[in-house]
Design a protein around this motif. Structure first.
Motif, PDB file in Angstrom:
ATOM      1  N   GLU A  52       6.004 -21.648  42.032  1.00 25.01           N
ATOM      2  CA  GLU A  52       6.219 -20.117  42.263  1.00 25.01           C
ATOM      3  C   GLU A  52       5.189 -19.277  41.505  1.00 25.01           C
ATOM      4  N   VAL A  53       4.715 -18.509  42.183  1.00 23.61           N
ATOM      5  CA  VAL A  53       3.387 -17.264  41.685  1.00 23.61           C
ATOM      6  C   VAL A  53       4.151 -15.954  41.958  1.00 23.61           C
ATOM      7  N   ILE A  54       4.190 -15.216  40.822  1.00 27.51           N
ATOM      8  CA  ILE A  54       4.364 -13.865  40.901  1.00 27.51           C
ATOM      9  C   ILE A  54       3.242 -13.044  40.369  1.00 27.51           C
ATOM     10  N   ASN A  80       1.492 -23.656  51.811  1.00 31.20           N
ATOM     11  CA  ASN A  80       2.880 -24.075  51.299  1.00 31.20           C
ATOM     12  C   ASN A  80       2.948 -24.708  49.761  1.00 31.20           C
ATOM     13  N   ASN A  81       1.700 -24.433  49.276  1.00 28.60           N
ATOM     14  CA  ASN A  81       1.558 -25.085  47.769  1.00 28.60           C
ATOM     15  C   ASN A  81       2.482 -24.146  47.089  1.00 28.60           C
ATOM     16  N   ILE A  82       2.578 -22.603  47.262  1.00 35.95           N
ATOM     17  CA  ILE A  82       3.087 -21.790  46.416  1.00 35.95           C
ATOM     18  C   ILE A  82       4.296 -21.121  47.174  1.00 35.95           C
ATOM     19  N   VAL A  83       5.188 -20.662  46.253  1.00 31.06           N
ATOM     20  CA  VAL A  83       6.068 -19.512  46.680  1.00 31.06           C
ATOM     21  C   VAL A  83       5.607 -17.998  46.011  1.00 31.06           C
ATOM     22  N   PHE A  84       5.027 -17.318  46.845  1.00 31.21           N
ATOM     23  CA  PHE A  84       4.433 -16.107  46.210  1.00 31.21           C
ATOM     24  C   PHE A  84       5.552 -15.115  46.110  1.00 31.21           C
ATOM     25  N   LYS A  85       5.680 -14.136  44.979  1.00 24.60           N
ATOM     26  CA  LYS A  85       6.367 -12.987  45.035  1.00 24.60           C
ATOM     27  C   LYS A  85       5.567 -11.973  44.110  1.00 24.60           C
ATOM     28  N   ARG A  86       6.089 -10.763  44.446  1.00 24.18           N
ATOM     29  CA  ARG A  86       5.494  -9.502  43.850  1.00 24.18           C
ATOM     30  C   ARG A  86       6.560  -8.859  42.974  1.00 24.18           C
TER      31      ARG A  86
END
Length: 231
Positions: A52-54, A80-86
């Motif tokens: 997860e990256v925010i 697909n390495n990350i799950v990105f959110k803002r």
């Protein structure tokens, strides 16, 4: 002739070495307290192989505006390495209309379509999004159904998203932006990710763009570390 050629080669090498010395040096191994910090307690993140990256950001923030295209390209490369959110920050009463605007776009599934347009509106067209009416006027001009957006904007669901953003800022100890949270435990930002330790002590000056590029390399390292820990 041989002497001239030797002098030209020497000059070229000196010029090249000067260019290399002037370029920001990415840390081979980012250091805690210099390039990033670790939260006192790891926060819950989604299960799975993706890290997860925010991004904590604000539409009004000029640094977020400059960082956006670089970050978007980085997210694309990560795949697909990350799950990105803002998370749009809750930066006081003046930022509330922007936070509610982002939360509404998120609720309606329209963020990706309008995200860069909102940065352009604020930083190129002079729209301030200072109150609800200014938000709704821009939305209507942008082609979004005003009544539908207004209903969502004032809904309990959006109010809940606003509260969640406020709580996340506290949980992740966000005190400036843009800031990036990785795997619920690492925090970094362009202003933290200095190109080298000497810059952290003020002996070198680097441009904002250079700092942002180094931040992305620090993020690469932290994502890699978090991904390795998941195995």
């Amino acid at each position: 002739m041989h002497m001239l050629r030797r002098l030209l080669c020497t000059a070229a090498l000196l010029t090249l070495s000067g260019v290399v010395a002037a370029a920001p040096a990415a840390p081979a191994a980012p250091k805690e307290g210099v390039h990033y910090k670790v939260l006192p307690q790891k926060l819950e993140t989604p299960a799975g192989k993706g890290v997860e990256v925010i991004e904590f950001f604000s539409y009004a923030c000029p640094h977020c505006n400059v960082f956006e295209p670089l970050l978007a390209e980085w997210v694309k490369k990560q795949g697909n390495n990350i799950v990105f959110k803002r998370v749009h920050v809750a930066g006081g009463a003046r930022a509330l209309p922007q936070l509610r605007m982002y939360s509404t776009l998120e609720a309606l599934g329209l963020v990706e379509q309008y995200h860069t347009k909102l940065f352009a509106a604020m930083h190129q067209q002079g729209v301030r999004f200072a109150d609800d009416e200014e938000v709704l006027d821009w939305v209507a001009k942008a082609g979004i159904d005003r009544a539908r957006f207004s209903d969502a904007y004032r809904s309990m669901g959006v109010q809940s998203r606003v509260r969640r953003a406020t709580n996340m800022m506290k949980d992740y100890q966000i005190d400036h932006w843009p800031m990036i949270a990785i795997d619920g435990r690492f925090i970094t930002s362009p202003s933290m990710a200095n190109p080298d330790e000497s810059h952290a002590h003020g002996s070198h000056a680097h441009s904002e763009l250079e700092q942002q590029k180094v931040a992305l390399q620090v993020m690469d390292a932290l994502v890699g570390r978090a991904k390795a820990d998941k195995k």
